[in-house]
Design a protein around this motif. Sequence first.
Motif, PDB file in Angstrom:
ATOM      1  N   THR A   1      37.672  32.208  60.755  1.00 34.44           N
ATOM      2  CA  THR A   1      38.231  32.362  59.412  1.00 34.44           C
ATOM      3  C   THR A   1      38.513  33.817  59.072  1.00 34.44           C
ATOM      4  O   THR A   1      37.678  34.692  59.282  1.00 34.44           O
ATOM      5  N   LEU A   2      39.698  34.029  58.529  1.00 32.31           N
ATOM      6  CA  LEU A   2      40.106  35.291  57.937  1.00 32.31           C
ATOM      7  C   LEU A   2      40.092  35.065  56.434  1.00 32.31           C
ATOM      8  O   LEU A   2      40.781  34.173  55.932  1.00 32.31           O
ATOM      9  N   CYS A   3      39.281  35.825  55.710  1.00 30.94           N
ATOM     10  CA  CYS A   3      39.216  35.686  54.257  1.00 30.94           C
ATOM     11  C   CYS A   3      39.978  36.838  53.622  1.00 30.94           C
ATOM     12  O   CYS A   3      39.725  38.006  53.924  1.00 30.94           O
ATOM     13  N   LEU A   4      40.904  36.493  52.751  1.00 28.89           N
ATOM     14  CA  LEU A   4      41.715  37.481  52.043  1.00 28.89           C
ATOM     15  C   LEU A   4      41.166  37.695  50.643  1.00 28.89           C
ATOM     16  O   LEU A   4      40.412  36.859  50.128  1.00 28.89           O
TER      17      LEU A   4
ATOM     18  N   GLU B   1      41.086  31.781  54.359  1.00 27.79           N
ATOM     19  CA  GLU B   1      40.427  31.453  53.101  1.00 27.79           C
ATOM     20  C   GLU B   1      40.953  32.406  52.041  1.00 27.79           C
ATOM     21  O   GLU B   1      41.053  33.620  52.290  1.00 27.79           O
ATOM     22  N   LEU B   2      41.294  31.858  50.886  1.00 27.35           N
ATOM     23  CA  LEU B   2      41.828  32.675  49.793  1.00 27.35           C
ATOM     24  C   LEU B   2      41.099  32.317  48.503  1.00 27.35           C
ATOM     25  O   LEU B   2      41.385  31.282  47.902  1.00 27.35           O
ATOM     26  N   PRO B   3      40.134  33.131  48.093  1.00 21.87           N
ATOM     27  CA  PRO B   3      39.462  32.871  46.807  1.00 21.87           C
ATOM     28  C   PRO B   3      40.207  33.528  45.649  1.00 21.87           C
ATOM     29  O   PRO B   3      40.846  34.563  45.814  1.00 21.87           O
TER      30      PRO B   3
ATOM     31  N   GLU C   1      43.797  44.404  47.402  1.00 21.07           N
ATOM     32  CA  GLU C   1      44.401  43.306  48.148  1.00 21.07           C
ATOM     33  C   GLU C   1      44.260  43.558  49.644  1.00 21.07           C
ATOM     34  O   GLU C   1      44.430  44.684  50.102  1.00 21.07           O
ATOM     35  N   GLY C   2      43.917  42.516  50.376  1.00 20.69           N
ATOM     36  CA  GLY C   2      43.808  42.643  51.823  1.00 20.69           C
ATOM     37  C   GLY C   2      42.752  41.715  52.379  1.00 20.69           C
ATOM     38  O   GLY C   2      42.488  40.655  51.818  1.00 20.69           O
ATOM     39  N   VAL C   3      42.118  42.134  53.459  1.00 20.19           N
ATOM     40  CA  VAL C   3      41.088  41.325  54.101  1.00 20.19           C
ATOM     41  C   VAL C   3      39.761  41.559  53.387  1.00 20.19           C
ATOM     42  O   VAL C   3      39.362  42.698  53.137  1.00 20.19           O
TER      43      VAL C   3
END
Length: 160
Positions: free
Chosen positions: A32-35, A87-89, A98-100
């Motif tokens: 998972t990459l969370c932004l 994943e985008l919360p 903004e970013g990772v």
Amino acid sequence: MNIAQLYDTYLPQAEALIDSLGVREELVQNDTLCLQVPSNERYDQVKAELTAVGTLISESEINGRLIAVFELHTPLSGPGWSVSFVELPQPKSGAAKEGVRHLQFVTRTSSDSFRAKFPHLTFDERGNARNRLLEVVRDGVAVRFHDKSMGAVVALEQAE
């Protein structure tokens, strides 16, 4: 938002942190990459952008804010890893850059066993009963460890 470029930039930093922690051999997958985004308006925009590269498989309220999870049509690849979920919360109160936000890695063993194997490390415990996360943040780089892939976590949520 170019998630491939963000992943390419963040992954080497996350790998350096993983190496410094000495946990690499206990990791099986970067799933998972969370932004993070600075506003609810930007959350809606990025969520719409992500539909071009993935399928929204979950959007649920957790701790008072929505968290969207996308399964990518084509995983993002980096040296030794590939990531299948984004994943985008929604942002917490107060503007975030903004970013990772972080990368999540699946461990070979349970969260308790993983923690016990590294008693010298201090983990910030996150998540919930379905998805217990152990987080380490150093120098603005965050990695989280969990014992279930994001796909399995979403399946558990949807079964309830």
